[in-house]
Design a protein around this motif. Sequence first.
Motif, PDB file in Angstrom:
ATOM      1  N   LYS A 198      70.482  73.131  75.044  1.00 53.28           N
ATOM      2  CA  LYS A 198      71.570  72.443  74.333  1.00 53.28           C
ATOM      3  C   LYS A 198      70.965  71.599  73.216  1.00 53.28           C
ATOM      4  O   LYS A 198      70.014  70.854  73.439  1.00 53.28           O
ATOM      5  CB  LYS A 198      72.333  71.559  75.327  1.00 53.28           C
ATOM      6  CG  LYS A 198      73.653  71.014  74.814  1.00 53.28           C
ATOM      7  CD  LYS A 198      74.694  72.104  74.750  1.00 53.28           C
ATOM      8  CE  LYS A 198      76.058  71.569  74.384  1.00 53.28           C
ATOM      9  NZ  LYS A 198      76.851  71.151  75.507  1.00 53.28           N
ATOM     10  N   TRP A 199      71.501  71.728  72.000  1.00 51.10           N
ATOM     11  CA  TRP A 199      70.933  71.029  70.853  1.00 51.10           C
ATOM     12  C   TRP A 199      71.879  69.911  70.397  1.00 51.10           C
ATOM     13  O   TRP A 199      71.544  68.742  70.409  1.00 51.10           O
ATOM     14  CB  TRP A 199      70.652  72.038  69.724  1.00 51.10           C
ATOM     15  CG  TRP A 199      69.838  71.490  68.600  1.00 51.10           C
ATOM     16  CD1 TRP A 199      69.404  70.211  68.443  1.00 51.10           C
ATOM     17  CD2 TRP A 199      69.334  72.221  67.476  1.00 51.10           C
ATOM     18  NE1 TRP A 199      68.671  70.090  67.290  1.00 51.10           N
ATOM     19  CE2 TRP A 199      68.611  71.308  66.672  1.00 51.10           C
ATOM     20  CE3 TRP A 199      69.428  73.537  67.052  1.00 51.10           C
ATOM     21  CZ2 TRP A 199      67.997  71.675  65.484  1.00 51.10           C
ATOM     22  CZ3 TRP A 199      68.809  73.912  65.865  1.00 51.10           C
ATOM     23  CH2 TRP A 199      68.096  72.988  65.097  1.00 51.10           C
ATOM     24  N   ILE A 200      73.097  70.303  69.966  1.00 50.54           N
ATOM     25  CA  ILE A 200      74.067  69.309  69.477  1.00 50.54           C
ATOM     26  C   ILE A 200      75.309  69.386  70.365  1.00 50.54           C
ATOM     27  O   ILE A 200      76.039  70.390  70.345  1.00 50.54           O
ATOM     28  CB  ILE A 200      74.439  69.582  67.993  1.00 50.54           C
ATOM     29  CG1 ILE A 200      73.177  69.557  67.105  1.00 50.54           C
ATOM     30  CG2 ILE A 200      75.442  68.544  67.503  1.00 50.54           C
ATOM     31  CD1 ILE A 200      73.389  70.054  65.702  1.00 50.54           C
ATOM     32  N   ASN A 201      75.547  68.354  71.154  1.00 47.43           N
ATOM     33  CA  ASN A 201      76.665  68.351  72.106  1.00 47.43           C
ATOM     34  C   ASN A 201      78.017  68.466  71.415  1.00 47.43           C
ATOM     35  O   ASN A 201      78.896  69.188  71.854  1.00 47.43           O
ATOM     36  CB  ASN A 201      76.642  67.064  72.947  1.00 47.43           C
ATOM     37  CG  ASN A 201      75.596  67.132  74.038  1.00 47.43           C
ATOM     38  OD1 ASN A 201      75.430  68.163  74.675  1.00 47.43           O
ATOM     39  ND2 ASN A 201      74.879  66.038  74.231  1.00 47.43           N
ATOM     40  N   PHE A 202      78.176  67.741  70.312  1.00 45.58           N
ATOM     41  CA  PHE A 202      79.475  67.670  69.630  1.00 45.58           C
ATOM     42  C   PHE A 202      79.968  69.055  69.201  1.00 45.58           C
ATOM     43  O   PHE A 202      81.134  69.383  69.334  1.00 45.58           O
ATOM     44  CB  PHE A 202      79.359  66.747  68.411  1.00 45.58           C
ATOM     45  CG  PHE A 202      80.605  66.686  67.586  1.00 45.58           C
ATOM     46  CD1 PHE A 202      81.727  65.990  68.057  1.00 45.58           C
ATOM     47  CD2 PHE A 202      80.685  67.322  66.356  1.00 45.58           C
ATOM     48  CE1 PHE A 202      82.883  65.947  67.303  1.00 45.58           C
ATOM     49  CE2 PHE A 202      81.837  67.280  65.600  1.00 45.58           C
ATOM     50  CZ  PHE A 202      82.942  66.585  66.072  1.00 45.58           C
ATOM     51  N   PHE A 203      79.040  69.872  68.705  1.00 53.73           N
ATOM     52  CA  PHE A 203      79.439  71.174  68.155  1.00 53.73           C
ATOM     53  C   PHE A 203      79.146  72.320  69.130  1.00 53.73           C
ATOM     54  O   PHE A 203      79.332  73.479  68.801  1.00 53.73           O
ATOM     55  CB  PHE A 203      78.699  71.403  66.817  1.00 53.73           C
ATOM     56  CG  PHE A 203      79.258  72.534  66.007  1.00 53.73           C
ATOM     57  CD1 PHE A 203      80.603  72.566  65.675  1.00 53.73           C
ATOM     58  CD2 PHE A 203      78.443  73.581  65.587  1.00 53.73           C
ATOM     59  CE1 PHE A 203      81.126  73.610  64.932  1.00 53.73           C
ATOM     60  CE2 PHE A 203      78.957  74.622  64.829  1.00 53.73           C
ATOM     61  CZ  PHE A 203      80.309  74.629  64.499  1.00 53.73           C
ATOM     62  N   ASP A 204      78.678  71.983  70.328  1.00 55.04           N
ATOM     63  CA  ASP A 204      78.323  73.003  71.313  1.00 55.04           C
ATOM     64  C   ASP A 204      77.285  73.980  70.742  1.00 55.04           C
ATOM     65  O   ASP A 204      77.413  75.201  70.856  1.00 55.04           O
ATOM     66  CB  ASP A 204      79.589  73.758  71.753  1.00 55.04           C
ATOM     67  CG  ASP A 204      79.371  74.475  73.080  1.00 55.04           C
ATOM     68  OD1 ASP A 204      78.578  73.970  73.889  1.00 55.04           O
ATOM     69  OD2 ASP A 204      79.969  75.545  73.282  1.00 55.04           O
ATOM     70  N   PHE A 205      76.270  73.397  70.113  1.00 49.28           N
ATOM     71  CA  PHE A 205      75.269  74.191  69.390  1.00 49.28           C
ATOM     72  C   PHE A 205      73.982  74.265  70.219  1.00 49.28           C
ATOM     73  O   PHE A 205      73.464  73.241  70.655  1.00 49.28           O
ATOM     74  CB  PHE A 205      75.009  73.543  68.019  1.00 49.28           C
ATOM     75  CG  PHE A 205      74.037  74.276  67.151  1.00 49.28           C
ATOM     76  CD1 PHE A 205      73.898  75.648  67.215  1.00 49.28           C
ATOM     77  CD2 PHE A 205      73.230  73.577  66.249  1.00 49.28           C
ATOM     78  CE1 PHE A 205      72.997  76.321  66.411  1.00 49.28           C
ATOM     79  CE2 PHE A 205      72.324  74.234  65.447  1.00 49.28           C
ATOM     80  CZ  PHE A 205      72.210  75.617  65.526  1.00 49.28           C
ATOM     81  N   TYR A 206      73.503  75.484  70.441  1.00 50.39           N
ATOM     82  CA  TYR A 206      72.339  75.709  71.301  1.00 50.39           C
ATOM     83  C   TYR A 206      71.140  76.209  70.488  1.00 50.39           C
ATOM     84  O   TYR A 206      71.301  76.875  69.471  1.00 50.39           O
ATOM     85  CB  TYR A 206      72.661  76.758  72.371  1.00 50.39           C
ATOM     86  CG  TYR A 206      73.555  76.265  73.473  1.00 50.39           C
ATOM     87  CD1 TYR A 206      73.025  75.902  74.711  1.00 50.39           C
ATOM     88  CD2 TYR A 206      74.931  76.148  73.285  1.00 50.39           C
ATOM     89  CE1 TYR A 206      73.844  75.445  75.735  1.00 50.39           C
ATOM     90  CE2 TYR A 206      75.752  75.690  74.295  1.00 50.39           C
ATOM     91  CZ  TYR A 206      75.207  75.345  75.522  1.00 50.39           C
ATOM     92  OH  TYR A 206      76.019  74.894  76.532  1.00 50.39           O
ATOM     93  N   TRP A 207      69.950  75.858  71.002  1.00 51.21           N
ATOM     94  CA  TRP A 207      68.695  76.428  70.484  1.00 51.21           C
ATOM     95  C   TRP A 207      68.436  77.668  71.329  1.00 51.21           C
ATOM     96  O   TRP A 207      67.884  77.608  72.415  1.00 51.21           O
ATOM     97  CB  TRP A 207      67.577  75.388  70.619  1.00 51.21           C
ATOM     98  CG  TRP A 207      66.204  75.883  70.271  1.00 51.21           C
ATOM     99  CD1 TRP A 207      65.287  76.403  71.132  1.00 51.21           C
ATOM    100  CD2 TRP A 207      65.568  75.882  68.982  1.00 51.21           C
ATOM    101  NE1 TRP A 207      64.122  76.740  70.474  1.00 51.21           N
ATOM    102  CE2 TRP A 207      64.270  76.425  69.149  1.00 51.21           C
ATOM    103  CE3 TRP A 207      65.976  75.479  67.709  1.00 51.21           C
ATOM    104  CZ2 TRP A 207      63.378  76.570  68.091  1.00 51.21           C
ATOM    105  CZ3 TRP A 207      65.086  75.624  66.661  1.00 51.21           C
ATOM    106  CH2 TRP A 207      63.812  76.156  66.850  1.00 51.21           C
ATOM    107  N   ARG A 208      68.909  78.815  70.841  1.00 51.98           N
ATOM    108  CA  ARG A 208      68.787  80.063  71.597  1.00 51.98           C
ATOM    109  C   ARG A 208      67.795  80.996  70.928  1.00 51.98           C
ATOM    110  O   ARG A 208      67.989  81.379  69.775  1.00 51.98           O
ATOM    111  CB  ARG A 208      70.139  80.787  71.673  1.00 51.98           C
ATOM    112  CG  ARG A 208      71.106  80.247  72.679  1.00 51.98           C
ATOM    113  CD  ARG A 208      72.256  81.200  72.923  1.00 51.98           C
ATOM    114  NE  ARG A 208      73.322  80.535  73.652  1.00 51.98           N
ATOM    115  CZ  ARG A 208      74.369  79.947  73.083  1.00 51.98           C
ATOM    116  NH1 ARG A 208      74.487  79.951  71.775  1.00 51.98           N
ATOM    117  NH2 ARG A 208      75.286  79.357  73.813  1.00 51.98           N
ATOM    118  N   LEU A 209      66.767  81.360  71.652  1.00 50.89           N
ATOM    119  CA  LEU A 209      65.775  82.309  71.127  1.00 50.89           C
ATOM    120  C   LEU A 209      65.586  83.434  72.137  1.00 50.89           C
ATOM    121  O   LEU A 209      65.786  83.255  73.339  1.00 50.89           O
ATOM    122  CB  LEU A 209      64.432  81.603  70.885  1.00 50.89           C
ATOM    123  CG  LEU A 209      64.397  80.467  69.865  1.00 50.89           C
ATOM    124  CD1 LEU A 209      63.021  79.804  69.871  1.00 50.89           C
ATOM    125  CD2 LEU A 209      64.725  80.952  68.462  1.00 50.89           C
TER     126      LEU A 209
END
Length: 506
Positions: free
Chosen positions: A75-86
Motif C-alpha cells: 500500500k502506497w497512498i491510502n487516500f487514492f488506494d494506490f499500491y506499489w505493485r511489481l
Amino acid sequence: MYLVFTTNDFPWLTIIVVFPISAGSLMLFLPHRGNKVNKWYTICICILELLLTTYAFCYNFKMDDPLIQLSEDYKWINFFDFYWRLGIDGLSIGTILLTGFITTLATLAAFPVTRDSRLFHFLMLAMYSGQIGSFSSRDILLFFIMWELELIPVYLLLSMWGGKKRLYSATKFILYTAGSSIFLLIGVLGISLYGSNEPTLNLELLANQAYPVTLEILFYIGFLIAFAVKLPIIPLHTWLPDTHGEAHYSTCMLLAGILLKMGAYGLVRINMELLPHAHSMFSPWLMVVGTIQIIYAASTSPGQRNLKKRIAYSSVSHMGFIIIGIGSITDPGLNGAILQIISHGFIGAALFFLAGTSYDRIRLVYLDEMGGMAISIPKIFTMFTILSMASLALPGMSGFVAELIVFFGIITSQKYFLISKILIIFVMAIGMILTPIYLLSMSRQMFYGYKLINAKNFSFFDSGPRELFLSISILLPIIGIGIYPDFVLSLASDKVESILSNYFYG
C-alpha cells in the motif's frame, strides 16, 4: 539467510528498481571534478544491478509459468488506494535484462564525457530505474509514473550534451513524448475508473474486465497514440531522427536499445492484453501501417546525409516488423515481434556506438564528407561491417531469425485472406531489398574511397581496448541469438500463448 534470498518473499524487484536512482543520488557527495571516480562508480552500480537482476531471475523465475512471478504489493497512498505493485512474466524478463545490459555498456561508452560528469551519470541511472520500473509495473498508474520518470533525464541528456541543434531536438522530443503521455494518462484514468465505485489500478484485474465496444475502441486509440510516439509509428516518428542526430552516442544507445522498446512493450502489455476485441479490430490497420513503415523508412534513409539520422531511419524501418508481428495475432508473429525487440536493442545500440566512436576521431557527421577510413581504423571498419550485416538480417544473426519468424506469423494467420497476406509479404520483401542498399552505401561512403586519406593532417587511432570490448560484448549476443534463438523465445512462449488465448484467432 540463504532461505530469505531464495524465496519469493524477498523484495527483489523493489531493490532492482530503486537501487540505480538511489545509488546515483549519492554521487552528489562525490568530488565535483572527479570524472574518473564518477565514471567507475556508475559502472560499478550498473554491473552490480545487472548481476543482482540476473541472480534474482535465475533462482526465482520459472520459465514454464505464464503467471506473474516475484510479485510485490505494498500500500502506497491510502487516500487514492494506490499500491506499489511489481511483478514479472515472460514478456518483461527479456526487456529488463536487455535494459541492464545496454545501460551498463552505455555507461562504459560515456567515458569521453567530462563536462558535468556527475549529473550526466546520475541522469543515466535515473533512466535505468524508470525503464526497469515500466517493464515490471503491475499497477497501471505506477506504469504511467515510471513511463514519465525517464522523460526528464532524456530531455536533459539531449539539451546539455547534444550537438549544435540540441535545444531544437530536445524541445521536439519533449513536446512529442509529453504530449502523447496525456493520452496515456487519460486512458489510464478512464480504464481504472470504469465499471466500479472504487478505482481498479491492478493490471491483472483490468485484464479480466470487459468493456463496451465503443469505450474499448476509445481506450485503444488513446493508448495507441501514446505508444506510437515511443515506438515510433509513422507519422509520429519525426522526433526520432532529430533526437538521434544530435544526442551523444551513449544517449543514442539508450534511446535505440531501450526507449523505443518501451512503446512496443506497452502495445503488447496494455493494448493486446487488456483490450483484445479492439486489438482484433485494429490489427489489420497495424499490419498496413507496419508494412508502409518498412518501405517508407528504408526509402527515406538513403537520402539522409547525417550518419546518425540514417541509422535512426533504419531503426524506424525495423520497428515495422514489430508492428506487423503484433498485428498478426499469431503465436509466431508475436514471438517474432518480441525477438525483434531484443535483437534490435542490441543491433541499434551497437551501430550508434560505432557511429559515435567514428565521430570522436574525425569530427564529421555528414557522409558525403567522409571516405577512406577503412585503411586507418580497420577494427572499427570490421565491426561496423559485421553489425551492418546484422542489421540487414544476414543469416546467422539475430535480425534474420526475428524477421523470418514474423514472416511465418503472417503466413499462418487465419485472420487475413490469402491475397492480403501475399501483398503484405511482397511489400515487406521490397523493404528488405532496400535495407542492404542504404546500409551498404553508408559503409561505402564512410570507409572506402580516398577523400580523408588525401586530406591534410590525416591521422586516426584505431579502436582502443575499451571500445573493442564494448563492440564484441554487443556482437556476441547478436550471433548467439542468431544461432540459438530458443534462448529468448523460451522466456516468452508461455506468456504469448496466454495472451493469444483471449483471441478467436490462435
